[in-house]
Design an enzyme around this catalytic site. Structure first.
Site, PDB file in Angstrom:
ATOM      1  N   SER A 282       0.798  -1.226   0.000  1.00 28.41           N
ATOM      2  CA  SER A 282       0.000   0.000   0.000  1.00 28.41           C
ATOM      3  C   SER A 282       0.823   1.264   0.000  1.00 28.41           C
ATOM      4  O   SER A 282       0.261   2.355  -0.106  1.00 28.41           O
ATOM      5  CB  SER A 282      -0.906   0.009   1.229  1.00 28.41           C
TER       6      SER A 282
ATOM      7  N   ASP B 131     -17.805  -0.086  -0.428  1.00 29.60           N
ATOM      8  CA  ASP B 131     -16.864  -1.200  -0.284  1.00 29.60           C
ATOM      9  C   ASP B 131     -17.485  -2.289   0.560  1.00 29.60           C
ATOM     10  O   ASP B 131     -17.621  -2.130   1.787  1.00 29.60           O
ATOM     11  CB  ASP B 131     -15.582  -0.682   0.361  1.00 29.60           C
TER      12      ASP B 131
ATOM     13  N   ASP C 241     -10.637  -7.044   0.145  1.00 28.98           N
ATOM     14  CA  ASP C 241     -10.024  -5.946   0.884  1.00 28.98           C
ATOM     15  C   ASP C 241      -9.365  -6.549   2.110  1.00 28.98           C
ATOM     16  O   ASP C 241      -9.727  -7.636   2.571  1.00 28.98           O
ATOM     17  CB  ASP C 241     -11.091  -4.946   1.325  1.00 28.98           C
TER      18      ASP C 241
ATOM     19  N   HIS D 162     -15.114  -1.243   4.098  1.00 28.08           N
ATOM     20  CA  HIS D 162     -15.004   0.076   4.692  1.00 28.08           C
ATOM     21  C   HIS D 162     -16.286   0.899   4.513  1.00 28.08           C
ATOM     22  O   HIS D 162     -16.317   2.075   4.862  1.00 28.08           O
ATOM     23  CB  HIS D 162     -13.841   0.845   4.070  1.00 28.08           C
TER      24      HIS D 162
ATOM     25  N   CYS E  40      -7.844   1.602   2.024  1.00 30.13           N
ATOM     26  CA  CYS E  40      -8.907   0.752   1.482  1.00 30.13           C
ATOM     27  C   CYS E  40      -8.478   0.172   0.133  1.00 30.13           C
ATOM     28  O   CYS E  40      -8.203   0.898  -0.823  1.00 30.13           O
ATOM     29  CB  CYS E  40     -10.176   1.591   1.307  1.00 30.13           C
TER      30      CYS E  40
END
Lengths: 379, 646
Positions: free
Chosen positions: B330, B354, B369, B375, B388
């Protein structure tokens, strides 16, 4: 050829019967050249021995002894030499045999006899005079040229002591003694055919000699001569360094006491057998030419003396001594400059040490005796 | 006195003799001419050749190795110095019985079979006569004393003093400084003639790191000395001497405090920290753990020590910061996000739902995820703060790999940074062309989706991550990372200009909330900070272990954990440091790698007493000579040579 008149004429210029030198039985030109050579040699030796004055003192003492011998030998008339030649020769042979059994060992060879109180001496040196005298004695009552039977006798007279000396081993002296005897044969008029035959035989025997007669160290010297670069740090070192010393000297040299090869110890044996390399390096080609001219004058004067001698014994002995002297010069300079294998022959009257100085000067005493004991025409 | 022969006989004999005398004279003259010719050949024709030989005999040119340049950190702390080292050497020509002498020496100094073998090898290789052959380096005081006592009975044994490289901080700077070790025949073979001449007195050359990269500068220019020696190699006088030009001293951008803080914060974990000042590209910290002791390599590392390093599963010789290739996870989301924003496939208002996974319409495959329950409604800011994945799957898919890869490459992903260190890894920036070339396969949608969260084929080095963070901090201005203070080359990339410059600030704000926001994934990192940090955590999945290594069950469990990553720059509004942290198998990026980044930034931005101050850009002027530490220029050689020559 009618050279007899010249023979008498040429003796007129120097050494007149009434001169001081004649009465002292000395030959002034020869003596002057010898003294010049010895003095010049001392200068070279001083540099070669790293300015060591002690070496010069010892060499000078040897010269003193040598010139005393020269003076002494010059007083003895040639007929005495002729008379005593067989006795000297016999004593020499005896001593050589004695060396084989009771000699002093040094440097891998047995060449010396110790005499209590005097020191050591090399009986082989006696033979340098005794062998040519003995061969000349052989021809004194015979007519020239030598017959085949004479040749065999001369070979026997010469090769017995040569064999004994070569066994010690001392190749250099053996060669010089052999030359002393064989050169008498040559000047006595040995036929060219026999000379050619002997030469051919020698050439054929050389490889056999190499494999069966020579000692290992001698064989190595021959190998080194043929290819010095094969082992530049070992056996080839001497010859490479001496050639480098001579070559780097150039025409005028690096200057007295300035030879880097000898002063920095690159040149081995610089004060003995390889001393001519010091001369070549420091005084250059000029020095070499001066040296050769002096030698040439001495040899020439000696040959002149033999030419003027009045009997076979005198003229043969004188010629042999003169030519043997030249062989010293040629072998030594030839070896140092890489023309021939390394053979232990000193540069006559220049190299440090050795009994050879006394023997050589004694030989010149004999020459002067021959010259000054002549019966001159018109007297 | 007449012989009793007739006159006629006498006359004939006399003639024979005279002719032979003439022959003799001719032969003597000829042979004399031969000698004269020989001498003239040697002394006139060959004079130059023999003059050269004679000079080669007596004149030796000895190279004088220049003292190697010293290496300092930015404030003048000595990082690499030259210390005297005493070594034992033998002159074989002076040693009467080599085996006996070696045995005697083995009784008074520590000689292992390795030393003896190496000595015998050196003895066999070509060398000048009378040249000492090294036997052992790094003699102790006691050993020197013992040799000194016994030396009179051992001709040809000598002790030499040589300057030797020393790294006072050991492993701390090992991967960035590298080390020097004995120059090898192969090294010399690679050089041209001039370089070989310059190295003829040098025993050591830089092997890796700064020592290698700046080898030419640090080495300097060799001097030489013409000496006259005698046949035994004894030096009689110096004819000519050109002193060496010492190697250049190097001031590095590295900061001792920052380096130490990063090193300590990583602790015993495997990992890497790279910190860059985005204002000038200066590398403030460059840490890879575990490190190694560079001093062991200088005089030739022992087999045992080398085997220990080589067989260690933690690979201490591996420069993770420069050559380790890891999925960035990330930590690339800020860049991917900017790519999406700039391409217009999203904006700061756009929201998606999400549910905890993403599925391309019409396809079966589900991309999960990291938070199973999802999320909920997510916009760009929230997607950054909470990291996310689903938002980025969706955005990345619509952006497409081509635009994504083009944008990433502007941030040095898959691009060599041009740092002044050798053997930098390039990493992988996945693209259609790359996959066709490397894998022989065409690009799938799933690849794009994986790439959009920094997984899949993408591999980056910690250095690249730090650099991309620095570019982010500079809002698109490319930065050239520099370890040493020397004029940097032109940046390899042009500045990145966005359609809307506001995106930079908003993305920075989102990254600040990652650290300082109530819901940020790295909110623990920002606690109690005197300055504002913009950061992003990352987690990289480890799929498999290398086949050729054996691990026990416990190790396997540990080594299959995710790599933890964290990138940050600070202060957020006027960035003075950009950091990338990797902790191998560290688990969560925020909690594992984040604190390391914080400690690193604190060391740079806080004074020793803990007060915030912004360090000025650039390097302070230091005067190395006043900084202490021995500056060794030349060592007198202990010469007992020749005095005991036989």
């Amino acid at each position: 050829m009618h050279l007899e008149p010249f023979r008498q004429l040429s003796s007129g210029a120097v050494g007149r019967p009434n001169s001081l030198s004649w009465r002292l039985h000395l030959d002034a030109p020869l003596l002057a050249a010898l003294i010049m050579l010895c003095l010049g040699g001392l200068l070279v030796l001083y540099s070669a021995a790293d300015s060591n004055i002690e070496v010069i003192v010892r060499q000078t003492m040897r010269f003193g002894l040598g010139f005393a011998a020269l003076f002494l030998f010059a007083q003895i008339p040639p007929r005495s030499y002729r008379f005593w030649a067989p006795v000297f020769y016999g004593i020499g042979l005896l001593l050589l045999v004695l060396v084989l059994f009771a000699g002093v060992h040094a440097m891998g060879a047995q060449r010396w006899l110790a005499i209590p109180g005097i020191g050591r001496f090399q009986p082989a040196e006696i033979m340098k005079l005794a062998v040519p005298a003995m061969v000349a004695w052989h021809f004194s009552e015979r007519s020239l040229p030598p017959r085949f039977r004479d040749v065999l006798v001369v070979l026997a007279i010469t090769l017995v002591p040569v064999a004994l000396i070569a066994r010690q081993p001392d190749l250099g002296t053996a060669i010089l003694v052999a030359a002393g005897g064989l050169l008498v044969l040559f000047v006595a008029g040995l036929s060219w055919r026999l000379i050619a035959a002997a030469g051919a035989l020698l050439a054929a025997a050389a490889p056999l000699m190499y494999f069966f007669v020579l000692h290992d160290y001698q064989r190595r010297r021959v190998d080194t001569f043929l290819n010095p670069e094969a082992d530049p740090l070992g056996a080839g070192w001497n010859i490479i360094q001496s050639k480098t010393a001579i070559g780097s000297g150039g025409i005028t040299g690096k200057g007295w006491l300035n030879g880097t090869q000898s002063r920095l110890d690159f040149l081995p044996e610089s004060s003995t057998d390889f001393i001519v390399a010091v001369l070549g390096e420091e005084i250059g080609l000029v020095g070499i030419l001066l040296l050769l001219a002096t030698y040439l004058f001495i040899v020439g004067r000696s040959l002149m003396i033999s030419w003027q001698a009045q009997d076979n014994f005198s003229r043969l002995l004188a010629a042999s001594l003169a030519l043997t002297f030249f062989i010293y010069v040629f072998v030594n300079i030839g070896m140092v400059s890489g023309l021939m294998p390394v053979v232990g022959v000193p540069l006559p009257l220049v190299s440090f040490g050795g009994t050879s100085i006394v023997t050589l000067l004694a030989g010149f005493g004999v020459l002067m005796s021959i010259h000054t004991h002549r019966k001159l025409l018109g007297h | 006195m007449r012989s009793p022969m007739t006159f006629k006989d006498h006359h004939r004999e006399s003639r024979i003799f005279t002719v032979r005398l003439i022959w003799s004279a001719l032969i003597v003259a000829t042979l004399t001419l031969v000698l004269v010719a020989r001498m003239a050949w040697l002394q006139a024709a060959q004079h130059d050749r023999y003059t050269t030989l004679s000079n080669q005999n007596r004149v030796q040119t000895q190279a004088i190795a220049p003292p190697r340049g010293l290496i300092y950190d930015r404030d003048g702390t000595l990082l690499a110095e030259n210390q005297p080292d005493f070594s034992l050497a033998l002159i074989p020509e002076q040693v009467p019985d080599l085996t006996a002498t070696l045995n005697e020496l083995a009784e008074i100094v520590n000689l292992d079979s390795h030393d003896i073998d190496r000595f015998r090898r050196r003895l066999q290789s070509p060398r000048r006569p009378w040249e000492p052959v090294p036997l052992r380096a790094r003699l102790t005081e006691t050993e020197i004393a013992r040799i000194a006592v016994a030396q009179h009975a051992m001709p040809g044994v000598r002790i030499d003093a040589d300057p030797i490289r020393h790294y006072p901080h050991g492993a701390l700077f090992s991967h960035v400084l590298g080390y020097v070790n004995r120059i090898s025949a192969e090294d010399l073979d690679e050089m041209d003639a001039d370089e070989q001449a310059n190295y003829s007195g040098t025993h050591y050359a830089g092997r890796i790191g700064v020592e290698r990269h700046y080898e030419r500068l640090l080495h300097g220019q060799a001097g030489y000395r013409k000496v006259e020696t005698n046949a035994r190699g004894r030096i009689l006088r110096v004819l000519e001497e050109i002193p060496p030009q010492p190697g250049q001293d190097l001031q590095l951008h590295l900061d001792m405090r920052v380096q130490q803080a990063a090193w300590d914060a990583l602790g015993e974990r495997r990992g890497a920290v790279v910190a860059i000042d985005p204002r000038d590209g200066g590398v403030l910290a460059f840490v890879s753990r575990p490190g190694f002791d560079p001093n062991l390599f200088v005089t030739g590392i022992s087999h045992q020590n080398y085997a220990n390093y080589r067989d260690d599963h933690d690979q201490p010789l591996f420069n993770r910061a420069l050559q380790g290739r890891y999925p960035p996870g990330s930590t690339v989301k800020p860049i991917i996000g900017l790519a999406g924003l700039d391409a217009g496939v999203t904006d700061w208002q756009r929201r998606i739902w999400d549910p905890g996974f993403y599925r391309i319409e019409g396809e079966e495959r589900v991309f999960r995820d990291w938070r199973r329950q999802g999320h909920g409604w997510v916009d760009m800011h929230k997607a950054m703060v909470q990291s996310c994945d689903t938002y980025f799957y969706d955005m990345g898919f619509r952006l497409g790999i081509d635009r994504m890869a083009a944008f990433l490459s502007r941030f040095f992903i898959g691009v060599r940074s041009g740092i002044d260190l050798p053997s930098e890894a390039r990493g992988i920036l996945p693209s259609r062309e790359w996959k066709r070339g490397a894998r022989g396969q065409s690009w799938f949608h799933g690849d794009t989706i994986n790439t959009s969260i920094g997984q899949g084929y993408m591999l980056t080095t910690p250095l690249q991550l730090a650099l991309s963070t620095a570019v982010l901090a500079r809002q698109g201005v490319p930065v050239v990372p520099r370890v040493a203070r020397l004029a940097p080359p032109a940046p390899p990339l042009a500045p990145t200009v966005l359609e809307d410059n506001d995106h930079w600030q908003r993305m920075t704000r989102a990254m600040v909330d990652v650290v300082h926001g109530a819901t940020g994934t790295a909110r623990r990192v920002g606690q109690g900070s005197a300055y504002r940090i913009a950061g992003k955590s990352g987690t990289a999945q480890v799929f498999s272990l290398a086949n050729d290594e054996e691990y026990n069950a416990e190790e396997i469990a540990e080594r299959l954990r995710d790599h933890a990553l964290f990138v940050a720059f600070a202060p957020a509004d006027e960035p003075a440091i950009a950091v990338a942290v990797l902790v191998e198998n560290g688990g969560s990026g925020g909690s594992s790698a984040g604190p390391v980044a914080r400690a690193t930034m604190d060391a740079w931005l806080l004074s020793e007493t803990g007060e915030y101050r912004l360090p000025p850009p650039g390097l302070p002027e230091i005067v190395p000579d006043t900084l202490g530490g021995p500056v060794i220029t030349d060592f007198p050689r202990t010469s007992q040579e020749d005095s005991r020559a036989p």
